[in-house]
Every structure is written in structure tokens, then in C-alpha cells.
Design a protein around this motif. Structure first.
Motif, mmCIF file in Angstrom:
data_model
loop_
_atom_site.group_PDB
_atom_site.id
_atom_site.type_symbol
_atom_site.label_atom_id
_atom_site.label_comp_id
_atom_site.label_asym_id
_atom_site.label_seq_id
_atom_site.Cartn_x
_atom_site.Cartn_y
_atom_site.Cartn_z
ATOM 1 N N LYS A 43 26.277 47.915 -6.576
ATOM 2 C CA LYS A 43 25.076 47.780 -7.400
ATOM 3 C C LYS A 43 23.959 47.205 -6.537
ATOM 4 N N LEU A 44 22.845 47.916 -6.472
ATOM 5 C CA LEU A 44 21.735 47.556 -5.590
ATOM 6 C C LEU A 44 20.565 47.018 -6.402
ATOM 7 N N HIS A 45 19.963 45.942 -5.911
ATOM 8 C CA HIS A 45 18.841 45.302 -6.589
ATOM 9 C C HIS A 45 17.573 45.434 -5.749
ATOM 10 N N LEU A 46 16.427 45.319 -6.405
ATOM 11 C CA LEU A 46 15.162 45.264 -5.678
ATOM 12 C C LEU A 46 15.053 43.900 -5.001
ATOM 13 N N LEU A 47 14.483 43.905 -3.804
ATOM 14 C CA LEU A 47 14.496 42.722 -2.938
ATOM 15 C C LEU A 47 13.121 42.516 -2.341
ATOM 16 N N THR A 48 12.486 41.379 -2.600
ATOM 17 C CA THR A 48 11.160 41.109 -2.028
ATOM 18 C C THR A 48 11.285 40.845 -0.529
ATOM 19 N N ARG A 49 10.227 41.203 0.223
ATOM 20 C CA ARG A 49 10.287 40.931 1.656
ATOM 21 C C ARG A 49 8.909 40.679 2.262
ATOM 22 N N LYS A 50 8.126 41.711 2.552
ATOM 23 C CA LYS A 50 6.951 41.534 3.398
ATOM 24 C C LYS A 50 5.628 41.788 2.674
ATOM 25 N N MET B 217 2.434 45.933 -0.013
ATOM 26 C CA MET B 217 3.609 45.105 0.207
ATOM 27 C C MET B 217 4.801 45.980 0.520
ATOM 28 N N TRP B 218 5.836 45.341 1.055
ATOM 29 C CA TRP B 218 7.012 46.074 1.534
ATOM 30 C C TRP B 218 8.260 45.383 0.984
ATOM 31 N N HIS B 219 8.861 46.016 -0.006
ATOM 32 C CA HIS B 219 10.073 45.480 -0.603
ATOM 33 C C HIS B 219 11.173 46.535 -0.513
ATOM 34 N N TYR B 220 12.398 46.097 -0.642
ATOM 35 C CA TYR B 220 13.550 46.979 -0.447
ATOM 36 C C TYR B 220 14.275 47.263 -1.753
ATOM 37 N N THR B 221 14.980 48.367 -1.771
ATOM 38 C CA THR B 221 15.748 48.779 -2.946
ATOM 39 C C THR B 221 17.247 48.560 -2.757
ATOM 40 N N GLU B 222 17.678 48.205 -1.542
ATOM 41 C CA GLU B 222 19.110 48.120 -1.250
ATOM 42 C C GLU B 222 19.569 46.669 -1.142
ATOM 43 N N GLY B 223 19.074 45.812 -2.062
ATOM 44 C CA GLY B 223 19.425 44.406 -2.019
ATOM 45 C C GLY B 223 20.717 44.106 -2.753
ATOM 46 N N ILE B 224 21.490 43.177 -2.233
ATOM 47 C CA ILE B 224 22.698 42.702 -2.898
ATOM 48 C C ILE B 224 22.641 41.181 -2.968
ATOM 49 N N GLU B 225 23.202 40.627 -4.026
ATOM 50 C CA GLU B 225 23.214 39.174 -4.180
ATOM 51 C C GLU B 225 24.074 38.555 -3.085
ATOM 52 N N ASN B 226 23.520 37.567 -2.411
ATOM 53 C CA ASN B 226 24.283 36.873 -1.377
ATOM 54 C C ASN B 226 25.351 36.016 -2.049
ATOM 55 N N TRP B 227 26.616 36.301 -1.740
ATOM 56 C CA TRP B 227 27.696 35.534 -2.368
ATOM 57 C C TRP B 227 27.732 34.088 -1.852
ATOM 58 N N ASN B 228 27.014 33.843 -0.748
ATOM 59 C CA ASN B 228 26.940 32.499 -0.174
ATOM 60 C C ASN B 228 25.460 32.180 0.069
ATOM 61 N N PRO B 229 24.677 31.974 -1.013
ATOM 62 C CA PRO B 229 23.210 31.917 -0.882
ATOM 63 C C PRO B 229 22.715 30.675 -0.161
ATOM 64 N N VAL B 230 21.559 30.841 0.492
ATOM 65 C CA VAL B 230 20.890 29.735 1.173
ATOM 66 C C VAL B 230 19.706 29.258 0.343
ATOM 67 N N TRP B 231 18.902 30.190 -0.185
ATOM 68 C CA TRP B 231 17.746 29.819 -1.000
ATOM 69 C C TRP B 231 17.892 30.445 -2.386
ATOM 70 N N PRO B 232 17.090 30.032 -3.350
ATOM 71 C CA PRO B 232 17.215 30.560 -4.716
ATOM 72 C C PRO B 232 17.018 32.074 -4.765
ATOM 73 N N GLY B 233 17.905 32.747 -5.493
ATOM 74 C CA GLY B 233 17.802 34.197 -5.643
ATOM 75 C C GLY B 233 18.015 34.958 -4.358
#
Length: 552
Positions: free
Chosen positions: A477-484, A278-294
Motif C-alpha cells: 500500500k503506497l501513500h503520498l509523501l511530501t518532499r521538495k 512542489m515535488w512530492h512522491y506517490t510511492e511512500g510507505i510508513e516507516n516502521w521505525n520512524p524518526v520524525w512525526p508521520g
């Protein structure tokens, strides 16, 4: 009302499904294109993308002074993928075919579709510091003019044209629950009709069932995506080599990326392989204007930010921004961390921060040249400035003391050693007193600026973080982010899904992320970026043409 019998059925109206349906329509086949989401979701995940495409020895590269070749690209791909399993035989063949495609007709084929490219080539996944191994030796990240929506448009237009001509039906809110098997052959699909829902693209749509359907065809394509929107499946398939399963992760794809299609095809006899890749990212930030959960957004960083773990210690070389995604992920999780920090300046953010996603790049998405020119003017791009103002993960300060105070406020677990953060900044800044340095990251930054594309648009001139003229100081502050999903349904070079025996499942095909972008995992363990959309294009085209030939 739609017919109940077709030449071919395409399940999933993302990019791979649209490409396959277009190929089938061009060949004169009767096609049903099914998707569980509302009509406005045509294009799937690709609509949200930055539009990056992997190309080899392109005119854009040559104009930027880049010397590339199929041999170098294959060296990079093979070294990055790390193929080492019996299941990798078909994946390796797909990878070789894809590199040949990216080196050959891919660009001309896209141009025939009306797709053009931004002239500056980006350098993503720069690697782990060895000539053979992970990473791109040269810049290969070509940005679609129009980003993800621009890439989808010609295929969506072709589908709509075929629909208008009566040769193709688009059946939204049709959720496939089962593949129909007749005399040992996949002969169609059955499932549930979901209630009409005007939910905008990306918003989780209703799952209320209002009816049932069954449709027959000579060939069925599964292009239903991966598992990145399903936290339970991501955790279930998480591999030990990436460290412990993170406690928290942001989600980089809509909730409908749930893995259902993989399970349905497996129940019908298809072989799913490499589920742990799998391919996930380490440079995730919370979307201040989110479209989907999380909802998380990925920062596409240049190489200059100082990268610290949650204690304030600098990440080891060569784990620099934009170099080794999974290497950084594994380092953090093995250390027991699920977040990290960038320390940078206003000068760096103006030059080096881009945000992944079509909606975060209105100039490129809207093909607005005047807005695009503002990227070389003072100030960060508008969406980046919006995150600075509204994002929960940003600290902006005029002094280091103020910055540390802001970081401490975001340190909910009390892990941050503020004295260590101060020392890391000071140690790094002392290396800037000369035009040479023992610091590998500073050397890498100076090397990157020898490429004119980076010097022009992506890499800030080296400077001290505490230089007041470069301020204000910024911490993110960077979060782990699921992707591919990198594994999937194993396919031969025609896109036919293979059974456990290695023989094709008659009548069943797969493309896109559902097929690991081809062969059940053509990326191997790691990817070179710009290869996910391209994998959808290539596998969708391949499977669509093979299905057309098989149903002639």
C-alpha cells in the motif's frame, strides 16, 4: 564566545549552507554559520538522502554504453520544466547554467573534494513517453559512494577545520527570527537562542527560548530549506493542477523543514516566486521505525510492479513505476485518491526495490563492498526485508486468495474491488505468453533490460505475477509523501535575492531549496531527479563565491 561581527553569515547548515560556508572559508572570510537545530544535525536533509546526483556525459555513463550530451540534457530539462511564466526568466538561466555545470566541471570538482561515485548509473524519471517533454532520455542518476553522509562529509570537514582555525563559528541552536536592515541594506540577523537539546538527528528538537542574539555582517545567505515538513504550508500552496489537496500525506523530511526562512526573507524585501510548484512522491510507505512525526520512506521502484488505484484498477499508461512522478500524483488526486497499490513478486522486490535514504542503504552509506555484493545475491536487501516483516503497508502471501484477503484488511475505506484486482493480474499475465505484447509496461520493461545497468541491478526478467517460482506474491500500500519545494526566493546568477522591483536586495543571498535551488525555481514544474542535491551544491558554491567577492 563568538564575535558579533563577521564578513558573512550563513543561515542554515544544510548542504547548500555548508558548501557556501566552505567557499567563504577558502576565500579567507570570517563566517558565522547559524542553525536552529542541535550540533548533530549538521548537513540537514541531505544527510538522509540516497546521494543521487545528475551528471551529463560522465565517464560512468560512457562505461555503461550511454550516449549523452549537453544538448540532450537541456532538451530533457527544458521539456520537463515547462517554463511558462515571467518569473521563470532567472529560473531558466539558472537551469541552463546548472546543466552546463553537470556537463562540465561538476564531477571533477566533486573528485577534488574526495567524493566518488557508484559505477552503475540509475535511470530515474523515465518520462511520459515523448521525445520532447518530461523525463530523462538516458540514465543520469549517479549515486554518491557514501550516500548523503558521504556527500556532506568534505564540506562539513572544511567547516570544522575553519572553525578550529578561528575563521568560522558554528552557532547551533541560534534561530534567526529577523534580518536586520541598516540604511537600506541587510546588515545582519537577530533571533532567539534555543535551549540546549541532545535530540538525535531528525528528532523534533525543543523550541524553548533561553536568550537572544544579534550579529552583523556584510552579507547574509539564507539556506534554510523549503516547506516539506510543514503540512499546513504544503496544503496552503497546493496547486489546482495537481488535483484536490490530499486528505492524508506522509512526511518525507524532518519537522524543521518548516518554511520560516522564506517568510523572514520575504519580510525583509525578498521576492518569493513559484510557491505552487512542489515535488512530492506517490510511492511512500510508513516507516516502521520512524524518526520524525508521520515519517515516510520512498520506494525507488524498478518498472515491473503492477500499479493499481485504491479500487483495484490499473493506472493508465505511461504511469508506470519510476516514470512520471507528478503525472501519477495528479492522476490519483484528481480521482479522489490518496493512496495506491503495487502488486509484485519476491523476484521483483529482490531486483527492483530500493529505499530512499542513507539509513536504508547501509552498504552504500558505509562504503561496505562485501555488503554491497549481497545485492546481486538471492534475497532482497536487508532494509527491504525489514519492511516486509515489520511494515504496516506490506502483504506477503503464497496464493492470490491470501494476498487479496491481506489487501482487504488494509482497505479501511472499503474501496477495493477484489475481483478487479484478480482480473488485472490475469490480464497482465496473459501478455507474458509471448516475447512481444501490446502491453506498454511490459514493452517498457523489456526495453529497460537492454540497458546493462538495469539488467544487472534494477529490472527483473519479465515473468508472470502468478508464477509460483517467482513467489511469494507481495502487495504494498503506497501513500503520498511530501518532499521538495520547487519555488523559492528569486535570485540572480550570483545568488543575490531579488526584490519585487527586480533589483537585488543589498547584502542578501539565497541558496539551496530556499532559492528554488536557484533563480526561484530552476526545475520549473517538474524535476529530473538527482538534481536536488546537485542544486544545493551548485547554488551554495555560486552564492559562497559571490559573497566572498562582495566582501573582499
Amino acid at each position: 564566545m563568538p564575535d558579533h561581527s563577521y564578513d558573512a553569515i550563513v543561515v542554515g547548515a544544510g548542504l547548500a549552507g555548508l558548501v557556501a560556508a566552505s567557499e567563504l572559508a577558502d576565500a579567507g572570510r570570517r563566517v558565522a554559520l547559524l542553525d536552529q537545530e542541535p550540533p548533530g544535525s549538521l548537513g540537514g536533509q541531505a544527510w538522509w538522502s540516497f546521494g543521487g546526483l545528475f551528471l551529463v556525459d560522465s565517464p560512468e555513463q560512457r562505461r555503461m554504453g550511454i550516449k549523452d550530451s549537453p544538448e540532450l540534457a537541456w532538451q530533457d530539462w527544458e521539456g520537463t520544466a515547462g517554463f511558462d511564466r515571467d518569473e521563470d526568466d532567472w529560473a531558466r538561466r539558472w537551469a541552463r547554467a546548472y546543466v552546463d555545470f553537470a556537463s562540465g566541471e561538476k564531477r571533477s570538482w566533486l573528485r577534488q573534494k574526495g567524493i566518488s561515485l557508484f559505477p552503475v548509473v540509475g535511470w530515474a524519471e523515465r518520462g511520459a513517453g515523448a521525445a520532447y517533454g518530461h523525463g530523462n532520455s538516458v540514465p543520469r542518476f549517479h549515486i554518491t559512494w557514501g550516500t548523503g553522509p558521504g556527500l556532506i562529509e568534505p564540506f562539513a570537514d572544511r567547516v570544522m577545520s575553519a572553525r578550529g582555525g578561528g575563521s568560522l563559528d558554528v552557532l547551533s541552536r541560534h534561530r534567526v527570527d529577523e534580518l536586520v536592515l541598516t540604511d537600506g541594506r541587510i546588515s545582519g540577523v537577530s533571533g532567539s537562542i534555543l535551549v540546549d537539546d541532545p535530540a538525535p538527528r531528525g528528532i523534533s528538537s525543543a523550541r524553548e527560548v533561553v536568550g537572544a542574539f544579534e550579529i552583523s555582517a556584510d552579507a547574509v545567505l539564507m539556506s534554510t530549506g523549503g516547506i516539506g515538513g510543514n503540512a499546513e504550508l504544503v496544503r496552503k500552496n497546493w496547486p489546482e493542477r495537481l488535483g484536490p489537496v490530499p486528505r492524508t500525506m506522509l512526511t518525507g523530511v524532518p519537522a524543521h523543514v518548516d518554511g520560516r526562512g522564506l517568510a523572514i526573507a520575504e519580510s525583509a524585501g525578498g521576492r518569493v516566486v513559484n510557491g505552487d510548484r512542489m515535488w512530492h512522491y506517490t510511492e511512500g510507505i510508513e516507516n516502521w521505525n520512524p524518526v520524525w512525526p508521520g515519517h515516510g520512506i520512498r520506494i525507488l521502484p524498478g518498472p515491473s510492479s503492477l500499479w493499481l488505484d485504491p479500487t483495484g484498477a490499473r493506472l493508465p499508461a505511461p504511469l508506470f513505476p519510476g516514470f512520471d512522478t507528478l503525472g501519477t500524483l495528479a492522476h490519483l488526486t484528481r480521482s479522489g485518491f490518496d493512496h495506491s497499490w503495487f502488486i509484485l513478486t519476491q523476484r521483483i522486490i529482490e531486483k527492483e526495490f530500493a529505499l530512499s535514504g542513507s539509513e536504508q542503504n547501509p552498504d552504500l552509506t558505509g562504503k561496505d563492498i562485501r555488503m554491497l555484493l549481497s545485492r546481486v545475491a538471492p534475497g532482497a536487501p536487508g532494509p527491504v526485508e525489514a519492511f516486509k516483516r515489520h511494515g504496516n503497508d506490506f502483504v506477503v502471501a503464497d496464493s492470490l486468495d491470501e494476498l487479496l484477503e491481506g489487501m482487504s484488511a488494509l482497505d479501511a475505506e472499503g474501496q477495493l474491488d477484489l475481483a478487479r484486482v484478480r482480473s488485472e493480474i490475469d490480464w497482465r499475465d496473459r501478455q507474458m505468453d509471448n516475447d512481444f505484447s501490446k502491453d506498454a509496461q511490459i514493452t517498457a520493461v523489456r526495453g529497460a533490460r537492454s540497458y546493462r545497468g538495469d539488467r544487472l541491478l534494477r529490472v527483473a526478467p519479465p515473468h508472470k505475477l502468478r508464477d509460483p517460482k517467482a513467489g511469494p506474491l507481495i502487495a504494498v500500500k503506497l501513500h503520498l509523501l511530501t518532499r521538495k519545494t520547487l519555488g523559492g526566493l528569486q535570485t540572480d546568477l550570483d545568488g543575490r535575492v531579488l526584490a519585487q522591483t527586480g533589483d537585488p536586495v543589498p547584502g542578501l543571498y539565497a541558496a539551496g531549496e530556499a532559492s528554488g535551488f536557484g533563480g526561484g525555481g530552476m526545475h520549473g514544474y517538474r524535476a529530473l531527479e538527482g538534481t536536488f542535491l546537485g542544486g544545493c551544491l551548485f547554488s551554495g558554491r555560486t552564492a559562497g563565491r559571490a559573497m566572498a567577492a562582495a566582501t573582499s
